[in-house]
Design a protein around this motif. Sequence first.
Motif: not given
Length: 202
Positions: A172-179, A184-199
Amino acid sequence: MACQRPVSVPQRLRLVDLTTGEIRADVPLDPGYATLAVAPVFLTHRGRPVVAVAGTDVPGPIVLFDAATGERQDTTFSLDSGTASVLATGRIEGREVLAAGGDFDGVRIWDADTGAQLLNLTPEGFRVRAIALGERHGRPVVATATEQYGRVQVFDAINGQPVGRAVDIGRRWPPLVVTSLRVTRFRDDTAVLAAPPRLWIV
């Protein structure tokens, strides 16, 4: 209980009771640990609550302080080289663990009680900036995020093998830097939640 870093010099680690506001421990820190640029984490070591502190000014081990008395513990967690930029805690097969990532381009995971190293993960990309522990289909997993040539990646926390493919966040530009990350769970799946907000679904 919370950790507080005063702005005065020399730097000290203060453990504050959030219920009463009372300072439970006030510990002077060695120069290599005084900046507290890496957030300390609480865990249990040999049956007692402790605070893990990583040095950032010079390469050195992660050290433990008794959360009640402020006394430094004998057990340390060695990084061999480089410095940690993030600490995390969790459980793997019933054991509390301490995880660290940073400029040594990997993630180390130790048994919090014994100090024995359990895993040495090598995520894609460089400079680990976020770690989270959780479960996927009943098995413990570790999620990591790197800064340079950034990737978000999930590993099996028992055998260290990657789970699925790494997510490329560096193009991405600018590159996404996850802090920060959270498994966690999202519906019936396992998910990774990040900040800045991404799932991401794992």
